[in-house]
Design a protein around this motif. Sequence first.
Motif, short mmCIF file in Angstrom:
data_model
loop_
_atom_site.label_atom_id
_atom_site.label_comp_id
_atom_site.label_asym_id
_atom_site.label_seq_id
_atom_site.Cartn_x
_atom_site.Cartn_y
_atom_site.Cartn_z
N SER A 172 4.79 2.00 -17.69
CA SER A 172 4.20 3.20 -17.75
C SER A 172 3.77 3.63 -16.31
CB SER A 172 2.87 3.21 -18.44
OG SER A 172 3.12 2.62 -19.83
N THR A 173 4.63 3.50 -15.32
CA THR A 173 4.40 3.62 -14.17
C THR A 173 5.18 4.69 -13.43
OG1 THR A 173 5.40 1.65 -13.21
CG2 THR A 173 2.95 1.63 -13.56
N PHE A 174 5.14 5.00 -12.04
CA PHE A 174 6.16 5.97 -11.51
C PHE A 174 6.38 5.58 -10.13
CE2 PHE A 174 4.27 8.17 -15.35
CZ PHE A 174 5.27 9.01 -15.79
N GLN A 175 7.43 5.96 -9.58
CA GLN A 175 7.68 5.88 -8.28
C GLN A 175 8.62 7.24 -7.84
OE1 GLN A 175 9.51 2.55 -6.74
NE2 GLN A 175 11.85 3.42 -6.93
N PRO A 176 8.61 7.60 -6.50
CA PRO A 176 9.55 8.85 -6.10
C PRO A 176 10.82 8.94 -6.46
CG PRO A 176 8.19 7.94 -4.38
CD PRO A 176 7.95 7.07 -5.55
N LEU A 337 -7.19 0.96 -9.76
CA LEU A 337 -8.52 1.13 -10.62
C LEU A 337 -9.09 2.08 -9.82
CD1 LEU A 337 -9.71 -2.39 -11.26
CD2 LEU A 337 -8.30 -0.83 -12.87
N LEU A 338 -9.14 2.46 -8.40
CA LEU A 338 -9.73 3.49 -7.70
C LEU A 338 -9.41 4.90 -7.93
CD1 LEU A 338 -12.32 3.50 -5.37
CD2 LEU A 338 -10.27 3.67 -3.99
N ILE A 339 -8.15 4.86 -8.16
CA ILE A 339 -7.58 6.21 -8.27
C ILE A 339 -7.68 6.83 -9.66
CG2 ILE A 339 -5.33 7.30 -8.51
CD1 ILE A 339 -4.40 5.82 -6.02
N SER A 340 -7.43 5.86 -10.71
CA SER A 340 -7.23 6.10 -12.23
C SER A 340 -8.50 5.95 -12.94
CB SER A 340 -6.04 5.44 -12.58
OG SER A 340 -4.89 5.92 -11.92
N GLY A 341 -9.55 4.91 -12.41
CA GLY A 341 -10.59 4.65 -13.33
C GLY A 341 -10.32 3.32 -13.98
N LEU A 342 -11.71 2.92 -14.51
CA LEU A 342 -11.49 1.59 -15.19
C LEU A 342 -10.99 2.12 -16.94
CD1 LEU A 342 -14.72 -0.09 -14.21
CD2 LEU A 342 -12.46 -0.90 -13.86
N PRO A 343 -10.12 1.25 -17.33
CA PRO A 343 -9.66 2.02 -18.70
C PRO A 343 -10.64 1.56 -19.81
CG PRO A 343 -8.51 -0.33 -18.12
CD PRO A 343 -9.47 0.18 -16.93
N GLU A 344 -10.72 2.18 -20.63
CA GLU A 344 -11.10 1.56 -22.05
C GLU A 344 -10.54 0.67 -22.75
OE1 GLU A 344 -14.36 2.28 -23.02
OE2 GLU A 344 -14.80 3.56 -20.93
N LEU A 383 -8.82 -6.14 -14.82
CA LEU A 383 -7.75 -7.18 -13.88
C LEU A 383 -6.97 -7.76 -14.99
CD1 LEU A 383 -10.40 -8.06 -11.19
CD2 LEU A 383 -8.28 -6.94 -10.95
N LEU A 384 -7.63 -8.44 -16.06
CA LEU A 384 -6.98 -9.02 -16.98
C LEU A 384 -5.66 -8.31 -17.41
CD1 LEU A 384 -6.47 -11.64 -18.81
CD2 LEU A 384 -7.79 -10.55 -20.55
N VAL A 385 -5.71 -7.20 -17.93
CA VAL A 385 -4.61 -6.39 -18.35
C VAL A 385 -3.47 -6.36 -17.34
CG1 VAL A 385 -3.97 -4.20 -19.50
CG2 VAL A 385 -6.08 -5.05 -20.20
N SER A 392 -3.24 -1.46 -15.50
CA SER A 392 -4.39 -1.30 -16.38
C SER A 392 -4.22 -0.40 -17.27
CB SER A 392 -5.75 -1.00 -15.52
OG SER A 392 -5.44 0.24 -14.82
N LYS A 393 -3.33 0.63 -17.19
CA LYS A 393 -3.02 1.66 -18.17
C LYS A 393 -2.69 1.02 -19.69
CE LYS A 393 -0.24 5.64 -19.33
NZ LYS A 393 -1.50 6.61 -19.34
N VAL A 394 -3.64 1.45 -20.56
CA VAL A 394 -3.44 1.14 -22.13
C VAL A 394 -2.77 2.22 -22.61
CG1 VAL A 394 -4.85 0.57 -24.02
CG2 VAL A 394 -5.57 -0.29 -21.98
#
Length: 462
Positions: A172-176, A337-344, A383-385, A392-394
Motif C-alpha cells: 500500500s506504498t508509493f515511490q516516484p 509514523l511521524l508523517i502519517s500518525g499512529l494507525p487505529e 511497530l508490530l504491524v 503501519s497502514k491498515v
Amino acid sequence: MRRRSSTSVSMDLSLAPVTSEETPFQSASPDGKPLEAQLPFLRFAERHRRLVNVLIQQNVQLLLEGPLTQLMRTPRLIDFDNKRAFFRSQVRSASDRYHGSLRIHVRREHIFEDSFHQLRSKTPEEMRGKLSVQFHSEEGIDAGGVTREWYQVMARETFNPNISLFVPTGGSTFQPNPNSIVQNDEARGTNHLDFFKFVGRVVGKALYDGQLIDAYFTRSFYKHMLGQPLTYQDIEGVDPEYFKNLTWLLEHDMTDVVDLNFVEEVDYFGRVEHVELKPGGRDIKVTNENKREYVDLVAEHRMTTAIRAQIQAFLKGFWEMVPRDLISMFNDHELELLISGLPEIDVDDLRANTDYHGYSPASPVIQYFWEVVREMDKEDLALLVQFVTGTSKVPLEGFKALQGIGGPQKFQIHKAYGSQQKLPAAHTCFNQLDLVEYESKEQLRDRLMLALHEGATGFGFG
C-alpha cells in the motif's frame, strides 16, 4: 526473507544514498567529545534505557543540555514518543520566529494544480507561515479544520494515477514514477521536477505544522528522506516478486541456468530500453562470482538511479521545511509514523484474521503472544504491524484485506525452531511472523520487544 535483529551480523552491502553528505547525528557529539569518551554513559543508558526515557519524558529539553545530549549520538536509545516530543518542541521554537500568514484559495476539483501555482513562488520562510485555506464556492472560516482537510485531500491527489508523479508498489506504498516526465508542460513553464519539489514542501510543511497526512512511501524512499544508505533487501517494498527473484539468484548456482548481463530493461512509455548497470555492462555476463554485485546494482538502479532526479527535487523541498539534522534522529519506520500518525489497530480484528502454521490458537506461545499484544501501547502495536507487513497502514476493510506478494494474504504466525534466545523474525512478503516456542509470556515479551525496537531496521537471509 526475514528481518534481522540488531544482534545479527549483517551481510548487506549498503547502496549509496541519493546524497553522500553525512547526517548530523553521525558527526561529532553535541559537546564535541570523541565517541570513545561517551561510551561509559552510552553503556549506562543502554542498561537503564527505561529510566533514561522517563527522565526525557519529564523534560525533553534535557536532550539539549547536560549529559543526556550524548544520546543524540545514538538516537535509537530514545523512545519514539520522546523523539516526537523533542521534534515538536524544536519546531515550535523555530515557528515562534515566523508570524506571517499563508493564504490560498483553491478549487476542490483542482486542488493540486491550484495549490501548486499559488505556493510554488513562496520562499521557505513564507511557507512556514500559518496556512489558511479557502475552498472555492464553499462557505466557512478556516479555524483549523479546513486546513486539515486540505492536507488530506492534497495527500490523495499527490498519489492520483492521473498526475503520474508516484506509482503504487507491492503493498500500500508509493515511490516516484520514473516516467513522471510526462507531466512536463512547456507552455506553462513547468516540469515534473517542479511538482516533486512542491510535494516535498507539502510533506515537510505537514510535519512542521504538526498535521498528519495519509501518505505512505516505500521503505527505501523514507531512507532517502533521512539520508540513510539503502540495502538491496529494501527492494522488497518496491517489487516483492522481483525481490523474490533476486533472492533465488543469490541462493542458487547460476551455472548454465540464467543468462544475464549487467543491463537493466526499462519500460519507457511502452518502448523497452536497455540501461547498462556499469560501464561495458552489455558485455559482462552475470556469474556466481559477480552475482552479488549485479543484485546490488540492479536494486540501486530501481530504488535510486532511475528516479534520482525526482528524489533530489522532493528532498530539496522537504528539507526547506524540516531541518535535516532534526529529522535524522528518526529511523525509517518512525518517520512513517511521524508523517502519517499512529494507525487505529483493532487487536480483535487482527486476531480474527490470523492464520497459524505449526501452532494452533490454543498453543501456549500463541496465548502468550496475544496477551502481550493486548498490553501494547499504540506505538508498539504500530511497530508490530510494520515489522510483519512492511507498513503501519491498515486496509480500510480491516485486516481481512491485508495484501501479500500474491494478493490477499492474512497475518500469519509460523512455528520457528532453535534456541529460545532467538528473536522473532518476519517475512514481509507474506505478512508472516516466526516465533520459537518460548517458555513463558515474559520471555516472549522480552524477545518480541527487542526485535521490534532493535531489529526493525535492515533485512537479511536466515
